[in-house]
Write a protein that holds these residues in place. Structure first.
Motif, PDB file in Angstrom:
ATOM      1  N   GLN A  23       1.028  -1.333   0.174  1.00 44.33           N
ATOM      2  CA  GLN A  23      -0.051   0.211  -0.241  1.00 44.33           C
ATOM      3  C   GLN A  23       1.277   1.527  -0.106  1.00 44.33           C
ATOM      4  OE1 GLN A  23      -3.644   0.561   3.103  1.00 44.33           O
ATOM      5  NE2 GLN A  23      -2.907   2.606   3.064  1.00 44.33           N
ATOM      6  N   ASP A  70       0.040   5.214  -0.025  1.00 46.48           N
ATOM      7  CA  ASP A  70      -0.817   6.356  -0.006  1.00 46.48           C
ATOM      8  C   ASP A  70      -0.272   7.397   0.278  1.00 46.48           C
ATOM      9  OD1 ASP A  70      -2.927   8.532   0.616  1.00 46.48           O
ATOM     10  OD2 ASP A  70      -4.543   6.559   1.765  1.00 46.48           O
ATOM     11  N   TRP A  93      -2.544  -0.995  -3.068  1.00 44.38           N
ATOM     12  CA  TRP A  93      -3.217  -0.091  -2.929  1.00 44.38           C
ATOM     13  C   TRP A  93      -2.817   1.325  -3.568  1.00 44.38           C
ATOM     14  CZ3 TRP A  93      -8.209   0.006  -0.818  1.00 44.38           C
ATOM     15  CH2 TRP A  93      -8.734   1.056   0.023  1.00 44.38           C
ATOM     16  N   ALA A 108      -6.793  -1.218  -6.206  1.00 46.68           N
ATOM     17  CA  ALA A 108      -7.555   0.756  -5.985  1.00 46.68           C
ATOM     18  C   ALA A 108      -6.072   0.820  -6.223  1.00 46.68           C
ATOM     19  CB  ALA A 108      -7.601   0.729  -4.553  1.00 46.68           C
TER      20      ALA A 108
END
Length: 277
Positions: A98, A100, A122, A146
């Motif tokens: 991930q 972000d 992600w 995602a």
């Protein structure tokens, strides 16, 4: 091995001495009032798998040397970071699952090589200042579910690699940029897609009927583009699928008014952010 200090009122900077905690596995500093830069010494923590300092007041730029080889979760969203996406991160931290960095001031183009994260699921760089086109390999991760670059200044067309490699995608958000071109019939190959957000771009042509194949689709937002024609009957049928009846949202501000009425579509603001649900 775990240092969890999230949701406090911590101020000041991230201590450089944290780099001396050689066995540290998780470091959570999110939702405080920390400022300053990310210490470069954190890259020496070879056992660190989780690092979050989201929703603070961090500034400065990022480099791949700040992050170690076993890092799986990197969340620095909601800060004041600037500069470009850290070049070479896919080489230094190839185990990332991930990433972000949403809600910062990261600028420039995304580098070629982002497809070098074999475990990436992600990827969120929404609400930054990114420019340029999507790299050809950006969807290469076989487990990517995602992808969100909403709210930037990106342009160009959707790379063909999306359809060759993006079959695991559930959320695809390209809204509020300057992407252009037509929408490919190959969108129908993204069979796991639950949310497709393309609002606020410069897409032309018509809606592909293949979107009606996407039985998991709950949100389709193509408002504020330059699309023409009518809503394909396949999409009309999609709104009646039993599993989607309660949740399906279709937002098409610029197609014919009678098509809106026929579908009972929602003509409203762009779809809400469910990526953090």
């Amino acid at each position: 091995k775990n240092l969890i200090l999230d949701q406090n009122d911590l101020v000041g900077t991230i201590p450089t001495e944290l780099a001396e905690l050689a066995t540290l596995r998780q470091l959570n500093l999110s939702k405080n009032r920390l400022g300053g830069t990310v210490p470069s010494g954190l890259g020496d923590l070879r056992d660190l798998i989780f690092f979050s300092a989201a929703e603070n007041e961090l500034n400065g730029t990022l480099s791949a040397d700040m992050f170690g080889p076993d890092l799986a979760i990197l969340d620095l969203s909601g800060n004041e970071l600037t500069g470009t996406f850290p070049w070479g991160l896919e080489d230094k931290s190839s185990n990332l699952v991930q990433v972000d960095l949403g809600g910062n001031g990261i600028e420039g183009s995304l580098p070629e090589g982002l497809g070098g994260f074999p475990r990436l699921e992600w990827f969120d760089l929404s609400d930054n200042d990114l420019t340029g086109a999507l790299p050809r390999d950006v969807f290469n991760s076989p487990v990517l579910s995602a992808f969100d670059v909403t709210g930037n200044y990106m342009n160009g067309t959707v790379p063909e690699g999306l359809f060759n490699n993006g079959t695991m995608l559930r959320l695809l958000r390209l809204g509020d940029n300057s992407f252009s071109g037509t929408l490919s019939e190959r969108f129908g190959e993204l069979v796991r897609l639950e949310e497709l957000v393309l609002f606020g771009n410069e897409f032309t042509g018509i809606l592909p009927g293949s979107l009606g194949i996407l039985s998991n689709l709950e949100v389709l937002d193509v408002g504020f583009n330059q699309l023409g024609g009518t809503v394909p009957p396949e999409i009309c049928a999609l709104t009646l699928l039993e599993g989607n009846l309660a949740n399906f949202q279709l937002i098409v501000q610029n197609l014919k008014e009678e098509e809106h009425q026929k579908l009972g579509v929602i003509v409203a603001q762009p779809a809400s952010n469910i990526m953090n649900d």
